[in-house]
Design a protein around this motif. Structure first.
Motif, PDB file in Angstrom:
ATOM      1  N   ARG A  48      -0.751   4.790 -18.403  1.00  0.00           N
ATOM      2  CA  ARG A  48       0.615   5.217 -17.755  1.00  0.00           C
ATOM      3  C   ARG A  48       1.452   4.078 -17.768  1.00  0.00           C
ATOM      4  O   ARG A  48       2.919   3.975 -17.620  1.00  0.00           O
ATOM      5  N   LEU A  49       0.940   2.638 -17.781  1.00  0.00           N
ATOM      6  CA  LEU A  49       1.770   1.515 -17.844  1.00  0.00           C
ATOM      7  C   LEU A  49       1.794   0.470 -19.009  1.00  0.00           C
ATOM      8  O   LEU A  49       0.685   0.640 -19.725  1.00  0.00           O
ATOM      9  N   PRO A  50       2.829  -0.131 -19.268  1.00  0.00           N
ATOM     10  CA  PRO A  50       2.789  -1.260 -20.361  1.00  0.00           C
ATOM     11  C   PRO A  50       1.381  -2.313 -19.917  1.00  0.00           C
ATOM     12  O   PRO A  50       1.426  -2.327 -18.698  1.00  0.00           O
ATOM     13  N   ALA A  51       1.060  -2.638 -20.997  1.00  0.00           N
ATOM     14  CA  ALA A  51      -0.143  -3.644 -20.506  1.00  0.00           C
ATOM     15  C   ALA A  51       0.164  -4.794 -19.391  1.00  0.00           C
ATOM     16  O   ALA A  51      -0.756  -4.989 -18.541  1.00  0.00           O
ATOM     17  N   TYR A  52       1.333  -5.338 -19.772  1.00  0.00           N
ATOM     18  CA  TYR A  52       1.723  -6.361 -18.977  1.00  0.00           C
ATOM     19  C   TYR A  52       1.971  -6.016 -17.158  1.00  0.00           C
ATOM     20  O   TYR A  52       1.774  -6.900 -16.467  1.00  0.00           O
ATOM     21  N   MET A  53       1.854  -4.629 -17.125  1.00  0.00           N
ATOM     22  CA  MET A  53       2.180  -4.099 -15.801  1.00  0.00           C
ATOM     23  C   MET A  53       0.770  -3.654 -15.406  1.00  0.00           C
ATOM     24  O   MET A  53       0.611  -3.369 -13.907  1.00  0.00           O
ATOM     25  N   VAL A  54      -0.165  -3.574 -15.847  1.00  0.00           N
ATOM     26  CA  VAL A  54      -1.723  -3.351 -15.506  1.00  0.00           C
ATOM     27  C   VAL A  54      -2.281  -4.390 -14.657  1.00  0.00           C
ATOM     28  O   VAL A  54      -2.218  -5.664 -15.202  1.00  0.00           O
ATOM     29  N   PRO A  55      -2.744  -4.408 -13.433  1.00  0.00           N
ATOM     30  CA  PRO A  55      -2.917  -5.524 -12.564  1.00  0.00           C
ATOM     31  C   PRO A  55      -4.108  -5.816 -13.043  1.00  0.00           C
ATOM     32  O   PRO A  55      -5.138  -5.320 -13.804  1.00  0.00           O
ATOM     33  N   SER A  56      -4.455  -7.201 -12.707  1.00  0.00           N
ATOM     34  CA  SER A  56      -5.684  -7.991 -13.181  1.00  0.00           C
ATOM     35  C   SER A  56      -6.567  -7.795 -12.041  1.00  0.00           C
ATOM     36  O   SER A  56      -8.059  -7.967 -12.292  1.00  0.00           O
ATOM     37  N   SER A  57      -6.095  -7.583 -10.787  1.00  0.00           N
ATOM     38  CA  SER A  57      -7.305  -7.514  -9.624  1.00  0.00           C
ATOM     39  C   SER A  57      -7.047  -6.290  -9.002  1.00  0.00           C
ATOM     40  O   SER A  57      -5.860  -5.717  -8.850  1.00  0.00           O
ATOM     41  N   PHE A  58      -8.107  -5.535  -8.522  1.00  0.00           N
ATOM     42  CA  PHE A  58      -8.140  -4.568  -7.787  1.00  0.00           C
ATOM     43  C   PHE A  58      -8.931  -4.469  -6.429  1.00  0.00           C
ATOM     44  O   PHE A  58      -9.996  -4.912  -6.351  1.00  0.00           O
ATOM     45  N   VAL A  59      -8.453  -3.860  -5.324  1.00  0.00           N
ATOM     46  CA  VAL A  59      -8.849  -3.998  -4.102  1.00  0.00           C
ATOM     47  C   VAL A  59      -8.769  -2.724  -3.548  1.00  0.00           C
ATOM     48  O   VAL A  59      -7.880  -2.182  -3.608  1.00  0.00           O
ATOM     49  N   LEU A  60      -9.909  -1.769  -3.296  1.00  0.00           N
ATOM     50  CA  LEU A  60     -10.192  -0.665  -2.957  1.00  0.00           C
ATOM     51  C   LEU A  60     -10.346  -0.966  -1.293  1.00  0.00           C
ATOM     52  O   LEU A  60     -11.311  -1.629  -0.837  1.00  0.00           O
ATOM     53  N   MET A  61      -9.431  -0.375  -0.464  1.00  0.00           N
ATOM     54  CA  MET A  61      -9.173  -0.419   0.850  1.00  0.00           C
ATOM     55  C   MET A  61      -9.546   1.124   1.426  1.00  0.00           C
ATOM     56  O   MET A  61      -9.073   2.033   1.022  1.00  0.00           O
ATOM     57  N   VAL A  62     -10.309   1.180   2.646  1.00  0.00           N
ATOM     58  CA  VAL A  62     -10.371   2.241   3.288  1.00  0.00           C
ATOM     59  C   VAL A  62      -9.460   2.406   4.373  1.00  0.00           C
ATOM     60  O   VAL A  62      -8.740   3.424   4.931  1.00  0.00           O
ATOM     61  N   GLU A  63      -8.895   1.324   4.996  1.00  0.00           N
ATOM     62  CA  GLU A  63      -8.107   1.100   6.058  1.00  0.00           C
ATOM     63  C   GLU A  63      -6.540   1.414   5.405  1.00  0.00           C
ATOM     64  O   GLU A  63      -6.496   0.953   4.239  1.00  0.00           O
ATOM     65  N   PRO A  64      -5.702   2.009   5.996  1.00  0.00           N
ATOM     66  CA  PRO A  64      -4.427   2.207   5.400  1.00  0.00           C
ATOM     67  C   PRO A  64      -3.535   0.739   5.358  1.00  0.00           C
ATOM     68  O   PRO A  64      -3.983  -0.068   6.116  1.00  0.00           O
ATOM     69  N   LEU A  65      -2.598   0.888   4.524  1.00  0.00           N
ATOM     70  CA  LEU A  65      -1.963  -0.598   4.468  1.00  0.00           C
ATOM     71  C   LEU A  65      -1.037  -0.578   5.524  1.00  0.00           C
ATOM     72  O   LEU A  65      -0.300   0.431   6.188  1.00  0.00           O
ATOM     73  N   ARG A  66      -1.029  -1.672   6.271  1.00  0.00           N
ATOM     74  CA  ARG A  66      -0.210  -1.972   7.254  1.00  0.00           C
ATOM     75  C   ARG A  66       1.276  -2.410   6.815  1.00  0.00           C
ATOM     76  O   ARG A  66       1.645  -2.666   5.707  1.00  0.00           O
ATOM     77  N   ARG A  67       2.392  -1.828   7.659  1.00  0.00           N
ATOM     78  CA  ARG A  67       3.574  -1.925   7.323  1.00  0.00           C
ATOM     79  C   ARG A  67       4.451  -2.582   8.273  1.00  0.00           C
ATOM     80  O   ARG A  67       4.055  -2.887   9.329  1.00  0.00           O
ATOM     81  N   THR A  68       5.654  -3.072   7.647  1.00  0.00           N
ATOM     82  CA  THR A  68       6.479  -3.753   8.475  1.00  0.00           C
ATOM     83  C   THR A  68       7.384  -2.679   9.454  1.00  0.00           C
ATOM     84  O   THR A  68       7.088  -1.539   9.411  1.00  0.00           O
ATOM     85  N   GLN A  69       8.321  -3.361  10.233  1.00  0.00           N
ATOM     86  CA  GLN A  69       9.186  -2.310  11.135  1.00  0.00           C
ATOM     87  C   GLN A  69       9.964  -1.698  10.419  1.00  0.00           C
ATOM     88  O   GLN A  69      10.289  -0.411  10.651  1.00  0.00           O
ATOM     89  N   LEU A  70      10.103  -2.011   9.176  1.00  0.00           N
ATOM     90  CA  LEU A  70      11.145  -1.406   8.297  1.00  0.00           C
ATOM     91  C   LEU A  70      10.368  -0.300   7.136  1.00  0.00           C
ATOM     92  O   LEU A  70      10.950   0.381   6.274  1.00  0.00           O
ATOM     93  N   GLY A  71       8.868  -0.159   7.430  1.00  0.00           N
ATOM     94  CA  GLY A  71       8.387   0.710   6.685  1.00  0.00           C
ATOM     95  C   GLY A  71       7.908   0.298   5.410  1.00  0.00           C
ATOM     96  O   GLY A  71       7.012   1.137   4.608  1.00  0.00           O
ATOM     97  N   LYS A  72       7.953  -0.991   5.142  1.00  0.00           N
ATOM     98  CA  LYS A  72       7.690  -1.472   3.799  1.00  0.00           C
ATOM     99  C   LYS A  72       5.904  -2.064   4.151  1.00  0.00           C
ATOM    100  O   LYS A  72       5.679  -2.331   5.150  1.00  0.00           O
ATOM    101  N   VAL A  73       5.247  -2.182   2.930  1.00  0.00           N
ATOM    102  CA  VAL A  73       3.936  -2.749   3.162  1.00  0.00           C
ATOM    103  C   VAL A  73       4.150  -4.184   3.374  1.00  0.00           C
ATOM    104  O   VAL A  73       4.845  -4.740   2.912  1.00  0.00           O
ATOM    105  N   ASP A  74       3.609  -4.581   4.420  1.00  0.00           N
ATOM    106  CA  ASP A  74       3.450  -5.994   4.905  1.00  0.00           C
ATOM    107  C   ASP A  74       2.529  -6.824   3.936  1.00  0.00           C
ATOM    108  O   ASP A  74       1.403  -6.766   4.139  1.00  0.00           O
TER     109      ASP A  74
END
Length: 173
Positions: free
Chosen positions: A39-65
């Motif tokens: 689905r993405l151009p090759a340069y946009m495919v990440p080189s590292s993958f982290v599988l997380m069970v915990e939800p991503l923590r967010r800033t007060q503005l709702g963005k991923v911290d």
């Protein structure tokens, strides 16, 4: 899936994917990589993958911290990855660790999938020549992208250097 420059990898431009999964229904890293690669151009495919069970923590503005994201360079090698055994395999894994800045390099790790690119490949080729005394071409390096494949190529190159010159024997006979 959140794709971001991780705090640790931001200086060299590598991307990391943080995938929140459930304990019962977690895709493999390969499945996520393949999904994104389709689905993405090759340069946009990440080189590292982290599988997380915990939800991503967010800033007060709702963005991923991003400051709280785990360091993707500390991710363990893929399950079932063989551990380097021979001196060449061990030295190659050490070179990759140094050049890629990631721990846990195994025999089945793919240089590009662990965050490598052409500039890092050039650095690795130079270190292989310095440490192991073997010159790999960029084409050979990128065609043989696992430490196991590169170790076999280096062993073959070393055997060729150490083999007696058969043409000299046949001329003197």
């Amino acid at each position: 899936i959140v794709i971001s420059h991780s705090p640790a990898a931001e200086e060299d431009g590598r991307l990391a994917a943080y995938v929140v999964v459930t304990k019962t229904d977690a895709p493999s890293v390969k499945a996520v990589r393949d999904f994104l690669a389709n689905r993405l151009p090759a340069y946009m495919v990440p080189s590292s993958f982290v599988l997380m069970v915990e939800p991503l923590r967010r800033t007060q503005l709702g963005k991923v911290d991003r400051a709280l994201l785990p360091d993707p360079t500390q991710v363990s090698p893929t399950e079932g990855n063989r551990v380097p055994q021979t001196s060449v395999e061990i030295r190659l894994a050490e070179i990759w660790t140094e050049v890629l800045g990631v721990d846990g390099i195994g025999l089945d790790d793919d240089f590009l999938e662990r965050g490598g690119h052409s500039l890092l490949a050039a650095q690795a080729i130079l270190r292989v020549r310095e440490v192991l005394g073997v010159q790999l071409s960029p084409q050979d390096f990128l065609e043989r992208r696992t430490t196991a494949e590169q170790a076999r190529a280096i062993a073959a190159a070393n055997e060729a250097l150490l083999a007696p010159d058969k043409t000299a024997d046949s001329v003197s006979a």
